[in-house]
Write a protein that holds these residues in place. Structure first.
Motif, short mmCIF file in Angstrom:
data_model
loop_
_atom_site.label_atom_id
_atom_site.label_comp_id
_atom_site.label_asym_id
_atom_site.label_seq_id
_atom_site.Cartn_x
_atom_site.Cartn_y
_atom_site.Cartn_z
N UNK A 39 0.84 -1.23 -0.12
CA UNK A 39 0.11 -0.02 -0.04
C UNK A 39 0.98 1.16 0.05
N UNK A 40 2.11 1.11 0.38
CA UNK A 40 3.30 2.32 0.58
C UNK A 40 4.27 2.40 -0.70
N UNK A 120 -1.99 10.06 3.13
CA UNK A 120 -3.19 10.07 3.48
C UNK A 120 -4.11 8.76 2.70
N UNK A 121 -3.63 8.99 1.14
CA UNK A 121 -4.16 7.71 0.51
C UNK A 121 -3.80 6.64 0.60
N UNK A 122 -2.43 6.56 0.82
CA UNK A 122 -1.86 5.16 0.97
C UNK A 122 -2.64 4.56 2.56
N UNK A 123 -2.76 5.24 3.52
CA UNK A 123 -3.04 4.69 4.80
C UNK A 123 -4.55 4.53 4.66
N UNK A 124 -5.51 4.93 3.82
CA UNK A 124 -6.79 4.92 3.49
C UNK A 124 -7.08 3.60 2.67
N UNK A 125 -6.06 2.87 2.33
CA UNK A 125 -6.37 1.65 1.39
C UNK A 125 -6.69 0.48 2.10
N UNK A 126 -6.43 0.58 3.60
CA UNK A 126 -6.68 -0.69 4.34
C UNK A 126 -7.80 -0.13 5.41
N UNK A 127 -8.48 -1.22 5.75
CA UNK A 127 -9.51 -0.85 6.80
C UNK A 127 -9.11 -0.41 7.94
#
Length: 222
Positions: A39-40, A120-127
């Motif tokens: 994700x990162x 922000x985008x990367x962190x919000x890829x996971x629940x």
């Protein structure tokens, strides 16, 4: 052993880091298992090597993230406050947030605004990441990390993800007593990790650790 630690999946990468002695603490292993590096890191997420993320920035090798977490671990308790200077892709910021939940708070400071948006985008890829952000357990801010982030100070632990040219006093000032700061510092043509501890009585000690090579902690590009 770092060159032997890559894997085809996040689980294999973390398992190999542990097998090779680059992760020694169960809490750190569990936190890193819970944050998918894909994700990162957009290119080769499960290699144990630094990867470019654009804007002259990198995401550090996984074994360096593990080293930072293990160095700070005694201060990464549930409910702790943590500052991550040079949050970049957001990977380590998320791992740190996993280590201080429930009730903890991690602030990622980044001086390049597109990287704040990327984190922000990367962190919000996971629940899990969305939950941390929505609950206030993790957030990213656009600011000069050399000045820290006084709004949420004092911090139990501070991580710096780029090489500083000095021991920036605002960061030391924003440490709790006791608290710990993990930062790479330039010394001539070399860089070393320094572990800076603030004791309960407010006295500060510095310990030089391993030699490293980080991108510099600089002014934001114009």
């Amino acid at each position: 052993m770092a060159w032997r630690s890559s894997g085809a999946t996040n689980e294999l990468l973390i398992d190999n880091l542990a097998r090779n002695g680059l992760i020694t603490q169960a809490r750190v292993k569990q936190a890193m298992l819970g944050v998918d590096r894909a994700h990162y890191a957009p290119f080769a997420p499960y290699q144990d090597s630094p990867q470019t993320i654009g804007h002259a920035a990198t995401i550090s090798a996984p074994h360096m993230h593990a080293s930072a977490c293990e160095s700070l671990l005694a201060y990464l308790r549930p409910g702790a406050r943590v500052l991550d200077v040079g949050s970049g892709s957001g990977y380590l910021t998320h791992v740190l947030a996993e280590l201080v939940k429930p009730g903890g708070r991690v602030v990622g400071v980044e001086h390049i605004e597109p990287l704040v948006e990327m984190g922000i985008r990367n962190t919000r890829k996971s629940a899990e990441g969305r939950g941390l952000m929505d609950s206030g357990g993790l957030r990213y801010v656009n600011a000069d990390g050399r000045l820290g982030w006084p709004e949420d100070a004092p911090y139990d632990a501070i991580h710096v993800g780029a090489a500083a040219v000095a021991f920036h006093q605002p960061l030391i000032d924003q440490l709790k007593a006791p608290g710990r700061l993990f930062m790479p510092v330039e010394e001539g043509n070399t860089q070393h990790i320094f572990i800076i501890d603030k004791k309960e009585d407010g006295t500060v000690t510095r310990k030089r650790d391993m030699g490293v090579r980080y991108v510099p902690l600089t002014d934001a590009p114009r």
